[in-house]
Design an enzyme around this catalytic site. Structure first.
Site, PDB file in Angstrom:
ATOM      1  N   PHE A   1       0.854  -1.188   0.000  1.00  0.00           N
ATOM      2  CA  PHE A   1       0.000   0.000   0.000  1.00  0.00           C
ATOM      3  C   PHE A   1       0.892   1.239   0.000  1.00  0.00           C
ATOM      4  CE2 PHE A   1      -2.411   3.496   1.802  1.00  0.00           C
ATOM      5  CZ  PHE A   1      -3.529   3.466   0.973  1.00  0.00           C
TER       6      PHE A   1
ATOM      7  N   ASP B   1       9.231   2.555   1.740  1.00  0.00           N
ATOM      8  CA  ASP B   1       8.071   3.299   2.220  1.00  0.00           C
ATOM      9  C   ASP B   1       7.913   3.020   3.715  1.00  0.00           C
ATOM     10  OD1 ASP B   1       5.574   4.189   2.984  1.00  0.00           O
ATOM     11  OD2 ASP B   1       4.519   3.427   1.223  1.00  0.00           O
TER      12      ASP B   1
ATOM     13  N   LYS C   1       2.539   9.602   8.300  1.00  0.00           N
ATOM     14  CA  LYS C   1       1.748   9.235   9.477  1.00  0.00           C
ATOM     15  C   LYS C   1       2.207   9.836  10.813  1.00  0.00           C
ATOM     16  CE  LYS C   1      -0.990   5.432   7.841  1.00  0.00           C
ATOM     17  NZ  LYS C   1      -0.631   4.916   6.532  1.00  0.00           N
TER      18      LYS C   1
HETATM   19  C1  PLP Z   1      -0.920   5.222   5.106  1.00  0.00           C
HETATM   20  C2  PLP Z   1       0.124   4.820   4.142  1.00  0.00           C
HETATM   21  C3  PLP Z   1       0.362   5.557   2.962  1.00  0.00           C
HETATM   22  C4  PLP Z   1      -0.520   6.705   2.536  1.00  0.00           C
HETATM   23  O1  PLP Z   1      -0.458   7.763   3.410  1.00  0.00           O
HETATM   24  P1  PLP Z   1      -1.539   8.967   3.318  1.00  0.00           P
HETATM   25  O2  PLP Z   1      -1.038   9.957   4.305  1.00  0.00           O
HETATM   26  O3  PLP Z   1      -2.871   8.373   3.649  1.00  0.00           O
HETATM   27  O4  PLP Z   1      -1.497   9.464   1.917  1.00  0.00           O
HETATM   28  C5  PLP Z   1       1.419   5.182   2.165  1.00  0.00           C
HETATM   29  N1  PLP Z   1       2.196   4.144   2.481  1.00  0.00           N
HETATM   30  C6  PLP Z   1       1.994   3.393   3.590  1.00  0.00           C
HETATM   31  C7  PLP Z   1       2.917   2.268   3.899  1.00  0.00           C
HETATM   32  C8  PLP Z   1       0.951   3.704   4.445  1.00  0.00           C
HETATM   33  O5  PLP Z   1       0.728   2.958   5.528  1.00  0.00           O
END
Ligand code: PLP
Length: 396
Positions: free
Chosen positions: A138, A223, A252
């Site tokens: 994700f 990420d 986050k």
């Molecule tokens: C939550 C998340 C995102 C997206 O972040 P947003 O602030 O909602 O755009 C991207 N990568 C990972 C691994 C995430 O957990």
């Protein structure tokens, strides 16, 4: 305004993109939340791995208040001190030498994808633009990041997707190696897959990915939007494997609830960006920087990373005990305070029953209960959560 009115107002005027729990929250402190009717909850969601220091942490509140009185926003046409300070903190405590600020995880990943393409265009040749990402990953909800996300449910209905992406199974170095083509410029992955269901790869996998990237002279993009900023008991989850990526993304927990994202890179890679190549009006906003600076300093100074590791070990042992008592749990796993239970049944009923008993948890991918409490959580909070889970799972 009572709960029913709050919910009705939102449902009437806000687009229907979220499946919300029917609770209207009005106050938070530490690991606790209160709804509009005054009911108290133990919060093991923490704004989806955002409020790592707990709700309304006094140091973050103070920093935002102070900054709001002085100056809130000037844009990136000008210099401001807090931006340099936060960037210096991030580079001091990571592999990176340069930072780009934005406002969310998707934006950080979008910036990472652009930087990788620009770097490849300038250093590897115009035909190298493909990124390999992982199935069940994700990376966000913009067009580039839903393309990078290896889950069709997030892409369905939004085609055509961006060109230049391919997908391999996570935790499979041989599949990754086999997928590399002359067009590949980089690999993007989460150190632990979050939304995919808290999937922890084998020890040595990230090091193998690094080795593959080095051998093929391509970029490793990590990420850490969910795993970063202390969630797993280290400042960044990559530290467990000793791997240094070329690019890392954060968001986050970086502002403990204030929206802020960052894309970090080595000097060598960051040099591919020059003025005009990428920008964000709000990126590095002064309130966001005040929140990020207070968050990072508190996290590093207050011994919270060690506390997170200890509480994570304690919680995981309790989840293993819970598994021994309830056949519906097929596996318990976690690192630091990023934990999960795989269930043999749908998790939605469990989440709802926990909420009724005053515990907020969430469910990813239908059958995975995810536990991502604030890092300040104590043994007694974990005991209380386990006791509620025990009750709720009784007879299931
Ligand atoms: C939550 C998340 C995102 C997206 O972040 P947003 O602030 O909602 O755009 C991207 N990568 C990972 C691994 C995430 O957990």
């Amino acid at each position: 305004m009572d709960e029913k009115k709050i919910m009705a107002l939102a449902d009437q005027h806000i687009m229907n993109t979220y499946r919300r729990v029917p609770v209207a929250l009005v106050k938070g402190e530490g690991a606790r939340l209160w709804d509009a009717s005054g009911k108290e909850y133990l919060d093991f969601v923490a704004g989806i791995a955002v409020c790592n220091l707990g709700h309304s942490h006094p140091k973050v509140v103070k920093a935002i208040k102070k900054q709001a009185k002085e100056l809130m926003h000037v844009s990136n046409l000008y210099y401001t001190k807090p931006q340099g300070e936060v960037a210096a903190l991030l580079t001091k405590h990571s592999f990176a030498e340069k930072v780009f600020f934005c406002n969310s995880g998707a934006e950080a990943n979008e910036a990472a994808i652009k930087l990788a393409r620009k770097y490849a265009h300038e250093n590897l040749g115009p035909d190298k633009f493909e990124l390999i990402t992982m199935k069940d990953s994700f990376h966000g909800r913009t067009m580039a990041t839903i393309t990078a996300t290896g889950q069709e449910k997030f892409q369905f209905g939004f085609t055509p997707l961006l060109a230049g992406f391919s997908y391999v199974p996570f935790n499979n170095a041989a599949a990754l190696e086999a997928a590399i083509s002359p067009r590949t410029c980089g690999i993007m992955l989460e150190p632990i897959q979050g939304e995919g269901g808290v999937i922890i790869p084998d020890d040595g996998y990230l090091a193998k990915v690094r080795e593959i990237c080095d051998r093929h002279k391509i970029l490793m993009i990590v990420d850490e939007v969910q795993t970063g900023v202390g969630r797993t008991g280290k400042l960044f989850a990559c530290e467990y494997s000793g791997v240094k990526p070329d690019i890392m993304t954060l968001a986050k927990a970086l502002g403990n609830g204030f929206p802020v994202g960052a894309m970090l890179a080595t000097d060598e890679v960051a040099r591919a960006f020059s003025p005009g190549n990428h920008a964000s009006t709000f990126g590095g906003n002064l309130l966001a920087m005040a929140a990020a600076k207070a968050t990072l300093k508190t996290l590093i100074k207050d011994g919270l990373l060690g506390h997170c590791q200890r509480m994570g070990d304690y919680f995981l042992a309790k989840l293993q005990d819970l598994k021994a008592r309830h056949a519906i749990i097929s596996e318990a796993r976690g690192r630091g305070l990023m934990l999960a239970c795989s269930l043999t049944i749908d998790g939605a009923d469990i989440v709802r029953a926990c909420q009724e008993k005053g515990l907020l948890i969430n469910c990813t991918g239908g059958k995975t209960l995810r536990f991502i409490p604030p890092l300040i959580v104590e043994e007694k909070d974990i005991d209380a959560a386990i006791s509620i889970l025990d009750d709720v799972m009784e007879g299931k």
